[in-house]
Structures are given as C-alpha cells and as structure tokens.
Design a protein around this motif. Sequence first.
Motif, PDB file in Angstrom:
ATOM      1  N   LYS A  40      16.762  17.206  -7.881  1.00 60.10           N
ATOM      2  CA  LYS A  40      16.839  15.748  -7.803  1.00 60.10           C
ATOM      3  C   LYS A  40      16.906  15.226  -9.232  1.00 60.10           C
ATOM      4  O   LYS A  40      16.028  15.513 -10.048  1.00 60.10           O
ATOM      5  CB  LYS A  40      15.610  15.176  -7.095  1.00 60.10           C
ATOM      6  CG  LYS A  40      15.549  15.508  -5.620  1.00 60.10           C
ATOM      7  CD  LYS A  40      14.314  14.906  -4.957  1.00 60.10           C
ATOM      8  CE  LYS A  40      14.233  15.319  -3.486  1.00 60.10           C
ATOM      9  NZ  LYS A  40      13.011  14.809  -2.835  1.00 60.10           N
ATOM     10  N   GLU A  44      18.614  11.094  -6.926  1.00 65.96           N
ATOM     11  CA  GLU A  44      19.836  11.633  -6.345  1.00 65.96           C
ATOM     12  C   GLU A  44      19.787  13.155  -6.317  1.00 65.96           C
ATOM     13  O   GLU A  44      19.352  13.799  -7.270  1.00 65.96           O
ATOM     14  CB  GLU A  44      21.060  11.169  -7.143  1.00 65.96           C
ATOM     15  CG  GLU A  44      21.319   9.675  -7.030  1.00 65.96           C
ATOM     16  CD  GLU A  44      22.665   9.284  -7.607  1.00 65.96           C
ATOM     17  OE1 GLU A  44      23.694   9.600  -6.980  1.00 65.96           O
ATOM     18  OE2 GLU A  44      22.684   8.673  -8.692  1.00 65.96           O
ATOM     19  N   GLU A 513      18.242   9.388  -0.996  1.00 65.66           N
ATOM     20  CA  GLU A 513      19.071  10.524  -0.603  1.00 65.66           C
ATOM     21  C   GLU A 513      18.960  10.818   0.889  1.00 65.66           C
ATOM     22  O   GLU A 513      19.933  11.227   1.518  1.00 65.66           O
ATOM     23  CB  GLU A 513      18.721  11.770  -1.418  1.00 65.66           C
ATOM     24  CG  GLU A 513      19.382  11.805  -2.783  1.00 65.66           C
ATOM     25  CD  GLU A 513      20.900  11.923  -2.711  1.00 65.66           C
ATOM     26  OE1 GLU A 513      21.420  12.297  -1.651  1.00 65.66           O
ATOM     27  OE2 GLU A 513      21.567  11.639  -3.721  1.00 65.66           O
ATOM     28  N   ARG A 516      21.214   8.417   2.529  1.00 67.29           N
ATOM     29  CA  ARG A 516      22.614   8.809   2.342  1.00 67.29           C
ATOM     30  C   ARG A 516      22.979   9.996   3.242  1.00 67.29           C
ATOM     31  O   ARG A 516      24.094  10.080   3.765  1.00 67.29           O
ATOM     32  CB  ARG A 516      22.869   9.184   0.877  1.00 67.29           C
ATOM     33  CG  ARG A 516      22.819   7.997  -0.057  1.00 67.29           C
ATOM     34  CD  ARG A 516      24.049   7.130   0.100  1.00 67.29           C
ATOM     35  NE  ARG A 516      23.746   5.738  -0.183  1.00 67.29           N
ATOM     36  CZ  ARG A 516      24.669   4.812  -0.374  1.00 67.29           C
ATOM     37  NH1 ARG A 516      25.949   5.128  -0.291  1.00 67.29           N
ATOM     38  NH2 ARG A 516      24.336   3.568  -0.593  1.00 67.29           N
TER      39      ARG A 516
END
Length: 544
Positions: A40, A44, A513, A516
């Motif tokens: 990470k 992200e 994340e 996403r």
Amino acid sequence: MNEITITWKDGTKKQYPKGTTYFEISKDDKKKENTILGVKIGNEISSLDSKALTNGTVEFFGVQDLAGYKMYQSALKFIFEVSVKELFPQSEVHFLHSVPKGILSEIITLENFTNENVKQIKGKMAEIISSKEIFQKYNLLKKDAYNYFLSIKEPEKAKNIQTVNNEIVTLYKLKDKINYYYNFLPHDTGCITKYDLIFIGKNRIILVCPNIQTGEVPDYVHYDNIIDNFFLGKKWLRLMNTPYLPDMNDLVSHGKIKEFMDANELVFNESILNVANEITSKRDIKIVLIAGPSSSGKTTTTKRLSTYLKAKGFSPICLSTDDFFVDKQDTPKMENGEFDFECLQAIDLELFNKTLVALLKGEEQELPEYNFVAGKKEFNNHRVKLNKNSIILIEGLHCLNDELVPYIKDENKYKIYLSPFIPLNIDRHNYISTLDLRLIRRIIRDNRTRGRSVDQTIQEWQVVRNGEEKYIFPYIHQADVIINTALSYELGVLKIYADPLLYSVNLNSPYYEEARRLLNSLQGFYPISSEYVKDDSILREFIG
C-alpha cells in the motif's frame, strides 16, 4: 535526483535508487514473519513489481489484510489451474463459487477423478510453489485481449473484456498459461504456502484458503446442503441459457431482462413455498428458527414465509431475538472494552425462554420491543397468545444454536439457514463471492436507512464477520433447510445504487482501495432499472 526516500508506517526511513521495485524494497520490511503479497502506497494498493519513483510511505501486507486475502485466493486459483492443465491437458478448470473456508472448483473432463488424482495436483502445486515461478504481468490493448480469449475458446471472457472501460487490460502469465482474476497478483508463487485441497466427488475440489484472522489453514467442514443449493441455482441458469454475466448483459441490451427477473422471483418464492409445505406437513413443529449472516435477507424471508403459512390456514407469530437484548449497560464486553452485541449473552435468555415456554403452554404473553436509541427493552402492550394453528417464527443471529432454546424439544423445532449464493458466474474462473454481495447490500441499506457512509460500513464489516464466524457458521450443519436468498440479476440493480456511494470514498480514506475493488467487481454488470423490481422482492429490503 537519483534517490528516493521510502518511509515505513513505524517511521523508519531508507533511501533507494529511483526505479527500485517494491519487491526489492520489501526485503527490508521488518515483518519478516508475514509473507508479503503486495504494498500500500498511501492508501492505494499496488503490486510488488511496481517501481518506486517518488518519496512515499509504504505498508507491505500479507494474507491477513483484506486486499492480501483476495490476492492470495487469486494466486492459489492460478497455481491450481496451471497444475491441473499440466497433469491433465484435455481438462478444463472452472471456479464456481466461494464456500465456507474455501473455493468450489470443478474439473471438466471425461475422466472420473479420484483422491489419487488430487494428490497428484497437490504435488504439482507444491512443485510450482517451491520453484517460485514469477507471475508475469502483461498490459495488452483491449482488442488484443479480446481476440486472445476468443482464440482459446473462452468467449464469455472476451465479452467481459468488451465491457472494460480502460483501453489497456492487465493479464498475468504463469508458466505457459495466461489469465486474469480481477486482482493484482503477488510477485511469485513462493508466498502461497498455506492451503489444502479437499476432494468432494464428481470431479469437484475445494481449495481451502488461510483464515484472514489467523493466517492459518482452518479445518474444512463440508456442507452438502450449501453446495447442492448452489448447483440447483446453476441448473436453473443453464435452463435459462444464462450461465455467465455476458449472457445476462445480453438480456439487458435486448430488452428481455424483465422476463428473466420475473422468472427469478418466482423461483425464489417457490423455494420458500416448499419450506412452508414441509413445515405444515409436520404437525409437531411449533417453532421455526431462522438464522443468516448480515444482509442475507432475514426480514423479507421471514415475512414471506409468514404469508405462505397464513395462506395454508396457520397463524404465524413473528419474533426477533433483537427485541430480547439485555439493557445496554448489562451487555457483555469484548477484550477491547467495547460492547459485544453479537454474543449469545447479549440476549436476555431467561426472559426469552420463559416467554416461549409460556406461549407453548397456551398462556398470553406480552412481547418486548427493544429501543436501540435508549438501549433497553420496552413493553408497549404487545400481547400474543397461541391458538391451535399458531406457529412461532423466530429470526436472529443465534437461531441455529440449541443454547438459545434449550427447553424446546427437537421435534418441535425447525431450523432455516439463509445466505445469498449468487449462482451467476462472471466467467469460468471468476465469480461474485457471497461476502462481496452481502457487503454491497449492506453498504446500500446502511446508507439509505441509517445515513452511514461507506467508510463506516466497511469499518464495521470485520467485526460483523467475526461474529458470524463465531456464532453462525459453526451451526450451519444443524439447519433443516438452506434457502438461497440471492437473485441472479440483483447486482445489475445494486450497481446503480452502489457506484455513487463507492466513488464517494475519499482517496485518503483507509477504505479507498476496498471501495475501488468493489467498484471493479461491478464494472462488467449492465445497469438494470429498479422500476422492474417487484414491490415485494427481497431486493427491496436493501434498495427501498
């Protein structure tokens, strides 16, 4: 500037040549005991083959991180697939669905597999893992990826590629096999060391994955009724010529989805009607206990079952164990000092059982209603009494556990387990897991009914999951029947509600994340208007 500074979460800093891969940097991570799968950078997630080009804060993660767990599953599937193909070149591997503690796979071949074959596969996997084969990443033009999957006769994957928004598609290669699993993959196979294979007959093998809490491989518990229920759904989809997501998308694009939705609702209602028929055929049954994990549709299913029982001349009385919670100040606490609302002792078991026993004796009882704002039970003169055709429906987390109702004879009880096992596969190697479907349902419902953000729901999710692992899943085998509460079309509807909520998660959020990832899992679904959803559909419990 030829050097960059990498900062770990604990504040440790070190300089590296610009362009160093995170795989090389990960060798300096202090958590040597954890097998590293990815990194990470801020919030992200990236693969270890990415290069460090700027200063940044990093956190390397393993299988006990949610992103790491998904990566581990994908890598394990790929290793399994390659092993099977090397040993049995004419066979084809399908990954059908998640099951408790693992992944259900099926090997399509003319051969009848045996335990000896499974040992061969396990040996080949061990060989691939010990040789630390690299997962090679390829970025292809969408058109090239589309044509590749057509060339290897996987048309549903080619159609899925068509729906991808990006013009570049990322595929992975392991040895001679190219595939994708909707996740980043680790650097190499060497980190996939903990797993098991369980042969369940009919060329079906369960890939048992490490537990996300402990990182260790759990003992596998087989649930025939869950797997049978799933294959019943698969059989219906084949009859409807809709085994994969692109087939359903074709129905949407050709204006035929409403007919499919109506048929799906009829199948779901029929499953509840069959349960009602079984209950009413056994005159000794006085109490029906309904359990299921979060967002499994317990409320709607209980109401629907109640309606069918009424139509058969019975007088159902619905109870929720939540209304029998102890007052908040008396709720047991977890080790961290927070209230444990999930444990059995959070229920006033003495009052609950006293009420049930009195009702079964024909005595009138006043039922409590729990005020969640005040944190206590309230009695508002809600009085009930059983007649000769009455039957009690009880819905709650602990309804499969006999300790909830120790004074009720087995012949007087009927137990139902609910969970949404969506039988529609994205393609032959990818599916929507039960966990992801439930989380998406919960995100939408929590936002609509409680005004909760996506961050809040995801933050609570692991606590909810821990409660399910402790208080529901160990008792699934005690259920008399399992009802699949998933609708094969529902993610097309949920996508319309979920997308804006998931896009709202801030880049700086620790749950960015995960949001996403869920967005990516929904990307291939064509949106379906909620106007086609029936007013009494189980889906209305979540979308309103």
